[in-house]
Design an enzyme around this catalytic site. Sequence first.
Site: not given
Ligand code: T1G
Length: 696
Positions: A69, A108, A111, A131
């Site tokens: 998400a 998400g 999921e 999450e």
């Molecule tokens: N939402 C918004 N922005 C995101 C994002 C996300 N989920 N993930 C990364 N970014 C942005 C980040 O801020 C950065 O932005 C750029 O992308 C590159 O990220 C319903 C509710 C995918 C492994 O926890 O682990 O889903 O600084 O520097 O090292 O159940 O990002 O360049 O402006 O980290 O290559 C669950 C979080 C959400 C994954 C890539 N998902 N992301 O790593 O790049 S909760 C996560 C990561 C959810 C559902 C629930 C990593 C990555 P900017 P980066 P990277």
Amino acid sequence: MPKDAAATAPVRIEREGKAAFVVIDNPPVNASSLEVRAGLLDAIAALAKDETLDAIVLAGAGNTFIAGADIREFGKPLRDPQLPAVIAAIEQCPKPVVAAIRGAALGGGCELALACDARVGTSDALMGLPEVTLGIIPGAGGTQRLPRITGIATAIELSTAGRRLPAAEAQRLGLLDEVVNAPADLRGAALRRARSLAGRKRRISELPVPEQSAQAIESAAEDAMKSARGRAAIKEAITAVRNAARMPFAAALAEERAIFQRLRESEEAAALRYLFFAERQAARVTDLAEAAPRPIAQVGIVGAGTMGAAIAICFLDAGLPVRLIERDAQSLERGIDRVRVVYRRLSQSGRMTAEEMERRLARLAPGLGLDPLSQADLVIEAVFEDMDLKKGVFRDLDGVLKPGAILASNTSYLDLDALAGATRRPSDCVGLHFFSPANVMRLLEIVRGRATAADVLATALAVAKTIRKLPVVARVGEGFIGNRIYSAYRTQCELMLEEGAYPADVDSALVAFGLAMGPFAVGDLSGLDIAWRTRQRLAAARDPKARHPEALDRLCELGRFGQKTGAGWYRYREGARRGESDPDVHALIEKVSKEKGIARHPFTAEQIQWRALAAMVNEAALLLAEGIAARPSDVDLVLVNGYGFPAHKGGPLFWASRRGRKEVLAALDALPRATGDGFKRGNVERYLEEISQSGH
Ligand code: T1G
Ligand code: NAD
């Protein structure tokens, strides 16, 4: 949809014969933002009724499937359509939908993949439900579909650890049906998989939860709770996953969503979101412009003690050759042995193959004297914390190293500008302050000297990424960010001893707050002599009117340096890592109070917590005003990743920004009264306001 809108739409449909690819294209990580969810819903609805189609493939543009998400949407009310609606549409779609996964399919994104009828991934696929690392639980069916594949116990472990599964393990656990090596083969494989379903649906939600012994489930839940340390999301994730075995799917799904919505509003979630974006911001140094990092192909480390040896491991793990230098053969042997012991332990526990261990050790070249470093691109000095010794090493390195090589110091407190001044190349000098154990702790304070060149700083940031460290840039100042704040915090904790508390009172109050360890147990672990030597070094500059806690000096004069001498603030039985309160120490503390004419009074845990945290927050404001740290969130990252401050509280500044202003100011105003003359009050309000404005 007009052409240019179609081109930039975050979701597009690409037809291929009787199949359709639904492509999510929302850079940088295809987060399932509102526009993506709406686009997916429209696409599935359109394709579901397209009689000419026999298969649908869901894919992400670029090298990411869906990273979950859009976390930026979390601080605000979620807008429809929400992810569960998209997932229901995929499940109810009469045609088989196959997920083609390249890179991250997290939260998400995972999921959505589990809602599909099959999943094909590339070898770089990364799947998981992280999450809880954001203070929430999966909110779109992850806690109900995952256990139907892996069983309850494994689903508890995966959803509470926030583990990210590489492709091979995801396939072994049943999350992926097939893995292809080349990304170019992914689409074809996904299509074949879709066609092999011959129009049939394969809904995970209709699968029974595999039978598992109550004992296996119980122990998985107990293990997960061990690392919870008061974090609500862990406990709730266990509850939600266990519901899969005790409630009908739809009811458990609704319960999951309710828990998700509730946690989304929590302070824990706000704190972890704040740190998520803080980490991504920390590596941004505004005035670096386009400075390009210098190439680093060979690394040298001078001093193979506790830190030097562990720092060597960081670079060996990153695939780089390392020259490890000591002053004599015995110390060198000890240093190499420290490296071997770590790898042997990893190999014996099956976390590393013997071949890989040998490969890494083969990249380690031990040496005596500095000459072997003449071709090194980066040299990190980690000798004793002594200015003259370090200056000597820097001067000698200056004479040996090739032009363009970078000189770095792992000093904890000393003036990097003074060290750089001992060379003819101060612009090539930088501080790389690792935290012990350096091969484990993620944090790396990069100390920018007055003369440090932009490309040297850019190189240090690139090196941090290479060795998987979290970089936070600090300017030169006594103790940089972390040690300076920790020293102010420790001083207030020691002053509370003179006023009536005992070490165990303070430590238990701060552990109850969520810190990994209290300051007195930490002191005994890392050795009281380090802080004592620092205090002696700074004694001359100390304000004679300021209150100075005495007990530590008295303990050290008695040779009580902590665990390494069997006694410090606590007494340690042979081989014990946990200390016991020592009446001799209590008597020593009471004697100091008496000598200083301080009437002792009891402290509540809350009073101890407020005093200690106010000290952290105040010192943070002082060093931010001096420009030692670039932004408040950098300070919070340092305390969370280097000093055991609970991540689910966001760091001292974030925590304070969430408390009542009156309470915070009252605690801050109490500090000068308790500390006496010489206490400097920082403009904390300014930085708390800055954090509150940042919308987390
Ligand atoms: N939402 C918004 N922005 C995101 C994002 C996300 N989920 N993930 C990364 N970014 C942005 C980040 O801020 C950065 O932005 C750029 O992308 C590159 O990220 C319903 C509710 C995918 C492994 O926890 O682990 O889903 O600084 O520097 O090292 O159940 O990002 O360049 O402006 O980290 O290559 C669950 C979080 C959400 C994954 C890539 N998902 N992301 O790593 O790049 S909760 C996560 C990561 C959810 C559902 C629930 C990593 C990555 P900017 P980066 P990277
Ligand atoms: P240590 O005593 O474990 O190791 C220092 C090593 O330097 C010894 O093995 C010694 O033989 C070697 N040495 C001394 N003079 C030398 C010379 N001229 N040439 C080559 N080697 C020489 O100390 P440590 O704990 O590893 O600390 C090293 C540095 O790291 C210090 O500046 C310290 O402040 C800093 N540091 C320590 C920690 C920690 O928790 N221990 C954390 C961060 C930074």
